[in-house]
Scaffold this motif. Sequence first.
Motif, PDB file in Angstrom:
ATOM      1  N   ARG A 342      33.007  37.950  22.680  1.00  0.00           N
ATOM      2  CA  ARG A 342      34.069  38.593  23.405  1.00  0.00           C
ATOM      3  C   ARG A 342      34.377  37.713  23.713  1.00  0.00           C
ATOM      4  O   ARG A 342      33.884  36.733  24.529  1.00  0.00           O
ATOM      5  CB  ARG A 342      33.775  40.127  23.883  1.00  0.00           C
ATOM      6  N   SER A 343      35.888  37.717  24.387  1.00  0.00           N
ATOM      7  CA  SER A 343      36.832  37.034  25.227  1.00  0.00           C
ATOM      8  C   SER A 343      35.899  37.539  26.781  1.00  0.00           C
ATOM      9  O   SER A 343      35.541  38.611  27.067  1.00  0.00           O
ATOM     10  CB  SER A 343      38.196  37.560  25.414  1.00  0.00           C
ATOM     11  N   VAL A 344      36.027  36.580  27.995  1.00  0.00           N
ATOM     12  CA  VAL A 344      35.885  36.867  29.172  1.00  0.00           C
ATOM     13  C   VAL A 344      36.979  36.899  29.968  1.00  0.00           C
ATOM     14  O   VAL A 344      37.444  35.371  30.306  1.00  0.00           O
ATOM     15  CB  VAL A 344      34.555  36.221  29.781  1.00  0.00           C
ATOM     16  N   LEU A 345      37.084  37.810  31.029  1.00  0.00           N
ATOM     17  CA  LEU A 345      37.942  37.239  32.161  1.00  0.00           C
ATOM     18  C   LEU A 345      37.391  36.964  33.538  1.00  0.00           C
ATOM     19  O   LEU A 345      37.195  38.474  33.888  1.00  0.00           O
ATOM     20  CB  LEU A 345      39.210  38.355  32.368  1.00  0.00           C
ATOM     21  N   VAL A 346      37.390  36.034  33.704  1.00  0.00           N
ATOM     22  CA  VAL A 346      37.053  35.771  35.315  1.00  0.00           C
ATOM     23  C   VAL A 346      37.814  35.845  35.906  1.00  0.00           C
ATOM     24  O   VAL A 346      39.186  35.049  36.490  1.00  0.00           O
ATOM     25  CB  VAL A 346      36.471  34.212  35.306  1.00  0.00           C
ATOM     26  N   LEU A 347      37.457  36.755  37.410  1.00  0.00           N
ATOM     27  CA  LEU A 347      38.657  36.578  38.271  1.00  0.00           C
ATOM     28  C   LEU A 347      38.021  37.344  39.798  1.00  0.00           C
ATOM     29  O   LEU A 347      36.905  38.031  39.412  1.00  0.00           O
ATOM     30  CB  LEU A 347      38.857  38.613  37.844  1.00  0.00           C
ATOM     31  N   ALA A 348      38.108  35.884  40.425  1.00  0.00           N
ATOM     32  CA  ALA A 348      38.402  35.817  41.415  1.00  0.00           C
ATOM     33  C   ALA A 348      39.555  36.698  42.819  1.00  0.00           C
ATOM     34  O   ALA A 348      40.482  36.886  42.764  1.00  0.00           O
ATOM     35  CB  ALA A 348      37.922  34.749  42.693  1.00  0.00           C
ATOM     36  N   LEU A 349      38.770  38.635  43.141  1.00  0.00           N
ATOM     37  CA  LEU A 349      39.704  38.973  44.093  1.00  0.00           C
ATOM     38  C   LEU A 349      40.001  39.043  45.276  1.00  0.00           C
ATOM     39  O   LEU A 349      38.843  38.349  45.950  1.00  0.00           O
ATOM     40  CB  LEU A 349      38.810  40.254  43.736  1.00  0.00           C
ATOM     41  N   THR A 350      41.189  39.291  45.977  1.00  0.00           N
ATOM     42  CA  THR A 350      41.600  38.936  47.120  1.00  0.00           C
ATOM     43  C   THR A 350      41.397  40.472  48.128  1.00  0.00           C
ATOM     44  O   THR A 350      41.606  41.396  47.085  1.00  0.00           O
ATOM     45  CB  THR A 350      42.475  37.855  47.988  1.00  0.00           C
ATOM     46  N   GLY A 351      41.339  40.100  49.220  1.00  0.00           N
ATOM     47  CA  GLY A 351      41.733  41.774  49.961  1.00  0.00           C
ATOM     48  C   GLY A 351      40.542  42.743  49.998  1.00  0.00           C
ATOM     49  O   GLY A 351      41.058  44.039  50.254  1.00  0.00           O
ATOM     50  N   GLU A 352      39.505  42.663  49.643  1.00  0.00           N
ATOM     51  CA  GLU A 352      38.313  43.573  49.572  1.00  0.00           C
ATOM     52  C   GLU A 352      37.841  43.911  51.023  1.00  0.00           C
ATOM     53  O   GLU A 352      38.140  45.629  50.925  1.00  0.00           O
ATOM     54  CB  GLU A 352      37.777  42.594  48.483  1.00  0.00           C
ATOM     55  N   GLU A 353      38.205  43.077  51.567  1.00  0.00           N
ATOM     56  CA  GLU A 353      37.610  43.828  53.142  1.00  0.00           C
ATOM     57  C   GLU A 353      38.082  44.334  53.793  1.00  0.00           C
ATOM     58  O   GLU A 353      37.566  44.824  54.626  1.00  0.00           O
ATOM     59  CB  GLU A 353      37.030  42.254  53.762  1.00  0.00           C
ATOM     60  N   VAL A 354      39.502  44.076  53.081  1.00  0.00           N
ATOM     61  CA  VAL A 354      40.637  44.912  54.090  1.00  0.00           C
ATOM     62  C   VAL A 354      41.360  45.825  53.168  1.00  0.00           C
ATOM     63  O   VAL A 354      42.788  46.754  53.345  1.00  0.00           O
ATOM     64  CB  VAL A 354      42.508  43.779  53.897  1.00  0.00           C
ATOM     65  N   GLY A 355      40.622  46.543  52.623  1.00  0.00           N
ATOM     66  CA  GLY A 355      40.603  47.874  51.288  1.00  0.00           C
ATOM     67  C   GLY A 355      40.499  47.693  49.832  1.00  0.00           C
ATOM     68  O   GLY A 355      41.357  49.209  49.469  1.00  0.00           O
ATOM     69  N   LEU A 356      40.083  46.886  49.455  1.00  0.00           N
ATOM     70  CA  LEU A 356      39.948  47.295  48.028  1.00  0.00           C
ATOM     71  C   LEU A 356      41.060  46.598  47.257  1.00  0.00           C
ATOM     72  O   LEU A 356      41.445  47.292  46.181  1.00  0.00           O
ATOM     73  CB  LEU A 356      38.482  47.883  47.109  1.00  0.00           C
TER      74      LEU A 356
END
Length: 513
Positions: A342-356
């Motif tokens: 399967r394809s993989v989307l690697v996703l580094a997320l911002t803004g978690e600490e300020v409310g997901l």
Amino acid sequence: MQTKTSLFLLTGLSLTMLTHAQNRATKAPPRPNASQPAVVAKLPEFSLTRTEIEVHTRFLASDELQGRRTGDPGNLAAARYIAEQFRLLGLKPAGDNGDYLQRIPFERVVAATSASMIIGGDKVELGKDLAVMAGGPADVSGDVVYVGYGLTDGEDGYKGRDVKGRILIAQGGSPEAKGPGEIFRASRQKRKLATEKGAAALIELYSESIPWGFVNQYFSREQITLPSGGSSAMAHLWLNNANNQFKHLKEPGMSLMLQTSGRPRIPAPSANVAGIIEGTDAKLKDEYVVLSAHFDHVGVGKQGGNAYPPSDSIFNGARDNAFGTVAILAASKALSQQRPKRSVLVLALTGEEVGLLGSSYYAEHPLVPLKQTIFDLNTDGAGYNDTTVVSVIGLERTGARAEIEAGAKAAGLGVFAEPAPEQGLFDRSDNVSFAAKGIPAPTFSAGFKAFNEEIGKYYHQAIDNPESLDFNYVQKFCQAYAHAARLIANRTTRPQWSAGDKYEAAGKALYGR
């Protein structure tokens, strides 16, 4: 605080360091668990070295990134570093404009300086029983309209009511809201609907589980929020109704006067970082497994929300969540060297600490179709107190237990399921933004079984620095995460929610099964 220029120079220096580390990594012999089959031991994830894991961590949790707070220069430098790692590994850009960044126009919401409300002969002041959530300056008065929870047009909402220009009273939270994230999401939904209806103000009667003292402290600081979408003008306040002292506001014919300075909004842009590893199977490559981790932390000094010594005011966030960010970088390397079906989307997320917020934005603006996204293996955590295991929140609920346990075992680690259930952790990390859309989404965390002193010592504290980490364990953790991701991406069938799970219905609606 470091300038943007010096931060990006440092990024370049760290990239050079990492290239040398990766060159050494290609020559280093695998360090598999002795019980692994030979074919598993030869997979790229088991050639990931401690050195390259440490290089990533030391940069992302360095003082120069100033705690990676969303909207600050250190956060932008971290995003650029991750993007350039994706480029180095050959991931396909999945962001905006043909690059790796999904740009988000966050806004910085400044704390209110004044607010008061007169109800009958009583005056309520900012702080003691009144908190300003959002909105511009306001000076309004008149009769109030009670709209139940204020979440729908149904009987317990706006049905049959013209509320344009009116002051609305709503019950706080929602029937389902338990934790802080759910309460805030419900509140944002109420504000959006009240704005669409043309209301002059929205006041929620707050009687939820979070003590009012914490609420007051939270709203006395600036917040980062998603774009207002035109809803910033309407005054939105919480009124402390812990003892049901304002229940009479639900009755017909009640009126009040409201004045507030409002909460000014200032642009504070940030970005998620996204890259794709294309699958090898002609049919399965159209399905995606997401590997997610948030890379933001809480910043410097008072931004951090906890005490700090004069000698060190930077909340580096090595455990939360440079640790997880390094895991998705390690998995990116391993899976790009030997691609799964399967394809993989690697996703580094911002803004978690300020409310997901980064994951919430992604869920509404997906970079690959949600219907084709079969799983999210999120990684996040408060730290570790057991280096013999990984801890997985949602292991029993999300249909990939066998693959996760096999991934950990191959790296010489066990799995501890559902740690600290009293904390409601499933709904407190970015995985819940995917789960709410119906995508099975556990969180793969560093080893812990309970929130004890060892966890509290480092969680959101200024001493959470790279020097305090056990990098032998971090290496094993990254190998376990990468191998579990490979096994899930190679499954013949899609993982499914457990029968009766609260998100099962959303999954059936998304996938049509």
